[in-house]
Design an enzyme around this catalytic site. Structure first.
Site, PDB file in Angstrom:
ATOM      1  N   CYS A 166       0.869  -1.173   0.000  1.00  0.00           N
ATOM      2  CA  CYS A 166       0.000   0.000   0.000  1.00  0.00           C
ATOM      3  C   CYS A 166       0.906   1.223   0.000  1.00  0.00           C
ATOM      4  CB  CYS A 166      -0.872  -0.019   1.255  1.00  0.00           C
ATOM      5  SG  CYS A 166      -1.811   1.498   1.512  1.00  0.00           S
TER       6      CYS A 166
ATOM      7  N   CYS B 120      -0.795   3.890  -6.506  1.00  0.00           N
ATOM      8  CA  CYS B 120      -1.644   3.261  -5.485  1.00  0.00           C
ATOM      9  C   CYS B 120      -1.849   1.835  -5.972  1.00  0.00           C
ATOM     10  CB  CYS B 120      -2.982   3.989  -5.391  1.00  0.00           C
ATOM     11  SG  CYS B 120      -4.285   3.073  -4.530  1.00  0.00           S
TER      12      CYS B 120
END
Ligand code: DGL
Length: 259
Positions: free
Chosen positions: A75, A182
């Site tokens: 992440c 992302c």
């Protein structure tokens, strides 16, 4: 020393599967444990303190309960805000953290302008600022995609397309390269191309997997199993139906080849 101990992956949801898939390609004999933090999703708008404290809890669970031999922060937002603190607190195991692949753009020098897409949390972080100015090429725009990871997490396809049209259409013909900052965004490459045309994507997942392999090799911790490893999935949602749905989607995505 048990080389079969799993490698722990964490993300605010299932987006980190885009990193896990690359790791499994490179290291198919490892065991993996993937932690999806649906109960606290999304991370993009959370404060540094909230993300640090949540990631500390997760890494604690991955190391103590699951006995993971390495951790991959799959992440970008969590990496940007928490990796420093996690490495200081868990200094006995390697912690590998993804970051937007802007260095790759610098190294490969593709033609044309570059658009970096990432969460607000990633873009506002000190870690991203340092990355950006280290590799700045005078031909880059940054777009903070507020709310996009959440739409992807929920699989709201129509809204994803509307979002991209509304927010990214202005870059069509102006950006040839797109940094997917992302880990949820590689799941919507086809939709991004619909809005932006035939752009080239840059994604940090390959780099993370190579780094993971290097660190395990270096410490003689690569699995010696020759028959393929196992993948376990866990989602933090308190709702059993949600947990089940996430698990099904995770394993469906794991078996798709177009990611
Ligand atoms: N996959 C996360 C990332 O790479 C999504 C963050 C979020 O939950 O907003 O940044």
């Amino acid at each position: 020393m048990n080389r079969q101990r799993p490698i722990g992956f964490l993300d605010s949801g299932i987006g980190g599967i885009t990193v896990l898939k690359k790791a499994v390609e490179l290291l198919p004999n490892e065991n993996y444990f993937f932690f999806s933090d649906s109960a606290n999703n999304s991370y993009g708008d959370k404060s540094d303190g909230e993300i640090i404290s949540r990631c500390t809890e997760i890494v604690n669970c991955l190391t103590v309960q699951k006995d993971c031999k390495a951790i991959v922060i799959a992440c970008n937002t969590a990496s940007a805000k928490a990796v420093k603190s996690l490495r200081a607190n868990f200094d006995k195991i390697p912690i590998i953290a993804i970051e937007p692949a802007y260095k790759m753009v610098h190294d490969l020098r593709p033609k044309g302008a570059t658009l970096i897409m990432a969460t607000k949390g990633t873009i506002s972080s000190e870690k991203f600022r340092r990355l950006y100015y280290s590799y700045y090429n005078h031909n880059t725009v940054i777009h903070s995609c507020v709310g996009l990871a959440d739409l992807i997490e929920q699989g709201r396809d129509k809204e994803i397309c509307d979002y991209l049209e509304k927010n990214l259409a202005r870059y069509k013909g102006r950006a040839e390269n797109v940094v997917l900052g992302c880990t949820h965004y590689p799941l919507i490459k086809a939709q991004i191309r619909k809005t932006l045309g035939d752009v080239t994507f840059f994604d940090g997942a390959d780099g993370v997997s190579k780094r993971l392999k290097f660190l395990l090799e270096e410490s003689n911790m690569l699995s010696d199993n020759q028959n393929g490893g196992e993948i376990e999935f866990c989602d933090s949602s308190p709702d059993d139906d949600m947990k089940k749905a996430k698990k099904e989607r995770f394993f469906k995505l794991l078996n798709e080849d177009n990611i």
